[in-house]
Design a protein around this motif. Sequence first.
Motif, PDB file in Angstrom:
ATOM      1  N   MET A  42      -3.727   9.112  -8.762  1.00 24.00           N
ATOM      2  CA  MET A  42      -2.952   8.186  -9.821  1.00 24.00           C
ATOM      3  C   MET A  42      -1.695   7.921  -9.258  1.00 24.00           C
ATOM      4  SD  MET A  42      -5.476   7.354 -11.758  1.00 24.00           S
ATOM      5  CE  MET A  42      -4.492   6.456 -13.183  1.00 24.00           C
ATOM      6  N   LEU A  43      -0.916   8.860  -8.731  1.00 26.11           N
ATOM      7  CA  LEU A  43       0.238   8.658  -8.266  1.00 26.11           C
ATOM      8  C   LEU A  43       0.409   7.733  -7.209  1.00 26.11           C
ATOM      9  CD1 LEU A  43       3.278   9.329  -8.323  1.00 26.11           C
ATOM     10  CD2 LEU A  43       2.895  11.224  -6.868  1.00 26.11           C
ATOM     11  N   GLY A  44      -0.393   7.878  -6.111  1.00 24.58           N
ATOM     12  CA  GLY A  44      -0.668   6.708  -4.907  1.00 24.58           C
ATOM     13  C   GLY A  44      -0.940   5.379  -5.550  1.00 24.58           C
ATOM     14  N   MET A  45      -1.671   5.226  -6.389  1.00 21.26           N
ATOM     15  CA  MET A  45      -1.976   3.788  -6.922  1.00 21.26           C
ATOM     16  C   MET A  45      -0.789   3.490  -7.614  1.00 21.26           C
ATOM     17  SD  MET A  45      -4.676   2.562  -9.855  1.00 21.26           S
ATOM     18  CE  MET A  45      -6.006   3.663  -9.069  1.00 21.26           C
ATOM     19  N   HIS A  46      -0.191   4.185  -8.364  1.00 19.12           N
ATOM     20  CA  HIS A  46       1.339   3.810  -9.122  1.00 19.12           C
ATOM     21  C   HIS A  46       2.332   3.371  -8.012  1.00 19.12           C
ATOM     22  CE1 HIS A  46       4.576   3.752 -12.124  1.00 19.12           C
ATOM     23  NE2 HIS A  46       5.255   4.550 -11.411  1.00 19.12           N
ATOM     24  N   ARG A  47       2.676   4.310  -6.944  1.00 24.35           N
ATOM     25  CA  ARG A  47       3.468   3.887  -6.190  1.00 24.35           C
ATOM     26  C   ARG A  47       3.181   2.657  -5.411  1.00 24.35           C
ATOM     27  NH1 ARG A  47       5.112   9.767  -3.884  1.00 24.35           N
ATOM     28  NH2 ARG A  47       6.182  10.643  -5.762  1.00 24.35           N
ATOM     29  N   ALA A  48       1.774   2.391  -5.057  1.00 25.64           N
ATOM     30  CA  ALA A  48       1.715   1.067  -4.466  1.00 25.64           C
ATOM     31  C   ALA A  48       1.921  -0.171  -5.053  1.00 25.64           C
ATOM     32  CB  ALA A  48      -0.045   1.175  -4.021  1.00 25.64           C
ATOM     33  N   ILE A  49       1.355   0.033  -6.585  1.00 23.08           N
ATOM     34  CA  ILE A  49       1.557  -1.156  -7.437  1.00 23.08           C
ATOM     35  C   ILE A  49       3.087  -1.097  -7.767  1.00 23.08           C
ATOM     36  CG2 ILE A  49       1.371  -1.879  -9.815  1.00 23.08           C
ATOM     37  CD1 ILE A  49      -1.405  -0.485  -9.729  1.00 23.08           C
ATOM     38  N   GLN A  50       4.093  -0.276  -7.675  1.00 25.20           N
ATOM     39  CA  GLN A  50       5.296  -0.367  -7.703  1.00 25.20           C
ATOM     40  C   GLN A  50       6.110  -1.404  -6.526  1.00 25.20           C
ATOM     41  OE1 GLN A  50       6.816   3.577  -8.085  1.00 25.20           O
ATOM     42  NE2 GLN A  50       7.663   3.247  -9.959  1.00 25.20           N
TER      43      GLN A  50
ATOM     44  N   PHE B 109       4.104   5.583   3.143  1.00 19.80           N
ATOM     45  CA  PHE B 109       3.428   6.772   3.754  1.00 19.80           C
ATOM     46  C   PHE B 109       4.226   8.109   3.280  1.00 19.80           C
ATOM     47  CE2 PHE B 109       2.744   3.339   6.335  1.00 19.80           C
ATOM     48  CZ  PHE B 109       1.264   3.364   6.634  1.00 19.80           C
ATOM     49  N   GLU B 110       3.257   9.072   2.749  1.00 16.41           N
ATOM     50  CA  GLU B 110       3.727  10.379   2.320  1.00 16.41           C
ATOM     51  C   GLU B 110       2.850  11.349   2.966  1.00 16.41           C
ATOM     52  OE1 GLU B 110       5.700  11.162  -1.397  1.00 16.41           O
ATOM     53  OE2 GLU B 110       4.847   9.169  -1.875  1.00 16.41           O
ATOM     54  N   GLU B 111       3.193  12.640   3.125  1.00 15.28           N
ATOM     55  CA  GLU B 111       2.486  14.030   3.387  1.00 15.28           C
ATOM     56  C   GLU B 111       1.466  14.118   2.041  1.00 15.28           C
ATOM     57  OE1 GLU B 111       1.947  15.497   6.027  1.00 15.28           O
ATOM     58  OE2 GLU B 111       3.232  14.283   7.329  1.00 15.28           O
ATOM     59  N   ASP B 112       0.295  14.297   2.346  1.00 13.21           N
ATOM     60  CA  ASP B 112      -0.569  14.859   1.044  1.00 13.21           C
ATOM     61  C   ASP B 112      -0.039  15.993   0.114  1.00 13.21           C
ATOM     62  OD1 ASP B 112      -2.852  14.715  -0.235  1.00 13.21           O
ATOM     63  OD2 ASP B 112      -4.082  16.142   0.971  1.00 13.21           O
ATOM     64  N   MET B 113       0.054  15.771  -0.976  1.00  8.02           N
ATOM     65  CA  MET B 113       0.550  16.598  -1.973  1.00  8.02           C
ATOM     66  C   MET B 113      -0.471  17.359  -2.882  1.00  8.02           C
ATOM     67  SD  MET B 113       4.358  15.343  -2.858  1.00  8.02           S
ATOM     68  CE  MET B 113       3.892  13.681  -3.584  1.00  8.02           C
ATOM     69  N   MET B 114      -1.813  16.937  -2.518  1.00 10.87           N
ATOM     70  CA  MET B 114      -2.964  17.239  -3.457  1.00 10.87           C
ATOM     71  C   MET B 114      -2.875  18.632  -3.691  1.00 10.87           C
ATOM     72  SD  MET B 114      -6.963  16.385  -2.958  1.00 10.87           S
ATOM     73  CE  MET B 114      -6.844  16.665  -1.206  1.00 10.87           C
ATOM     74  N   GLY B 115      -2.955  19.745  -2.788  1.00 11.76           N
ATOM     75  CA  GLY B 115      -2.876  20.933  -3.026  1.00 11.76           C
ATOM     76  C   GLY B 115      -1.606  21.467  -4.185  1.00 11.76           C
ATOM     77  N   ARG B 116      -0.456  21.074  -3.664  1.00 12.04           N
ATOM     78  CA  ARG B 116       0.531  21.295  -4.494  1.00 12.04           C
ATOM     79  C   ARG B 116       0.408  20.771  -5.854  1.00 12.04           C
ATOM     80  NH1 ARG B 116       5.722  19.151  -1.605  1.00 12.04           N
ATOM     81  NH2 ARG B 116       4.194  18.050  -0.285  1.00 12.04           N
ATOM     82  N   PHE B 117      -0.073  19.915  -6.006  1.00 13.72           N
ATOM     83  CA  PHE B 117      -0.399  19.234  -7.346  1.00 13.72           C
ATOM     84  C   PHE B 117      -1.557  19.889  -8.050  1.00 13.72           C
ATOM     85  CE2 PHE B 117       0.358  14.456  -5.863  1.00 13.72           C
ATOM     86  CZ  PHE B 117       1.748  14.746  -6.234  1.00 13.72           C
ATOM     87  N   ASP B 118      -2.541  20.511  -7.073  1.00 15.32           N
ATOM     88  CA  ASP B 118      -3.592  21.525  -7.934  1.00 15.32           C
ATOM     89  C   ASP B 118      -3.047  22.681  -8.542  1.00 15.32           C
ATOM     90  OD1 ASP B 118      -6.334  21.214  -8.355  1.00 15.32           O
ATOM     91  OD2 ASP B 118      -6.692  23.080  -7.351  1.00 15.32           O
TER      92      ASP B 118
ATOM     93  N   GLY C 201       1.002  -1.281  -0.105  1.00  9.00           N
ATOM     94  CA  GLY C 201       0.054  -0.186   0.060  1.00  9.00           C
ATOM     95  C   GLY C 201       0.818   1.433  -0.160  1.00  9.00           C
ATOM     96  N   HIS C 202       0.140   2.390  -0.322  1.00 10.50           N
ATOM     97  CA  HIS C 202       0.788   3.733  -0.220  1.00 10.50           C
ATOM     98  C   HIS C 202      -0.456   4.552   0.178  1.00 10.50           C
ATOM     99  CE1 HIS C 202       1.353   7.766  -1.711  1.00 10.50           C
ATOM    100  NE2 HIS C 202       2.714   7.397  -1.819  1.00 10.50           N
ATOM    101  N   ALA C 203      -0.105   5.389   1.203  1.00  9.68           N
ATOM    102  CA  ALA C 203      -1.148   6.239   1.863  1.00  9.68           C
ATOM    103  C   ALA C 203      -0.431   7.741   2.006  1.00  9.68           C
ATOM    104  CB  ALA C 203      -1.476   5.747   3.186  1.00  9.68           C
TER     105      ALA C 203
END
Length: 180
Positions: free
Chosen positions: A141-149, A106-115, A84-86
């Motif tokens: 999409m990035l979280g899903m990608h990192r989890a699958i990696q 686990f990573e800090e949420d980057m949604m605001g920076r992405f936006d 998992g990735h969260a």
Amino acid sequence: MGGVSWPTFQQMMQTAPTSPRARPGPEGARLAVVFHGKIASELHRSFQLSALPSPGILGGSYCALRDMLLEPAAAYFDGIDIFGHAWSPEAQPLIEALYRPTAVQFEEDMMGRFDLACRSASIGGPGMFFPMSCGRTMSHMLGMHRAIQLKSRHEHAQGFQYRAVLVSRWDVLWQSSDVA
């Protein structure tokens, strides 16, 4: 199934290194369950920047997953590994205690920076996207990608491929065992 004795879910979740859940190898049919996302709370949806992960949501989701997917799937697979990735690092202790993942990040949420990046001139400029929709999509999409990696790296390191892979958010409430 012809006298084959399948392990129970409790046996698969044992911490002993000889448990089926911990046994790598190409000879068995193994299932990978891959989780991703920012975990919601009872008061806030996960896309809200102020949302903190809820132990109740996470615990309820885990119990439903255990009862509706993991225990029924144990009859069909030699082992189940969780990856998992969260975007919710606050949930790390609870996720590790409940899910006992093979690999997790686990990573800090980057949604605001992405936006903010979405609103740059190179992607469409101001007003091109509904607020936070582009950042949410990039984060998802990035979280899903990192989890699958994480799953793919484990397969490569162990020299086998999973027979089946299920990809899901952490905060899904499973209500049917049909997936298993």
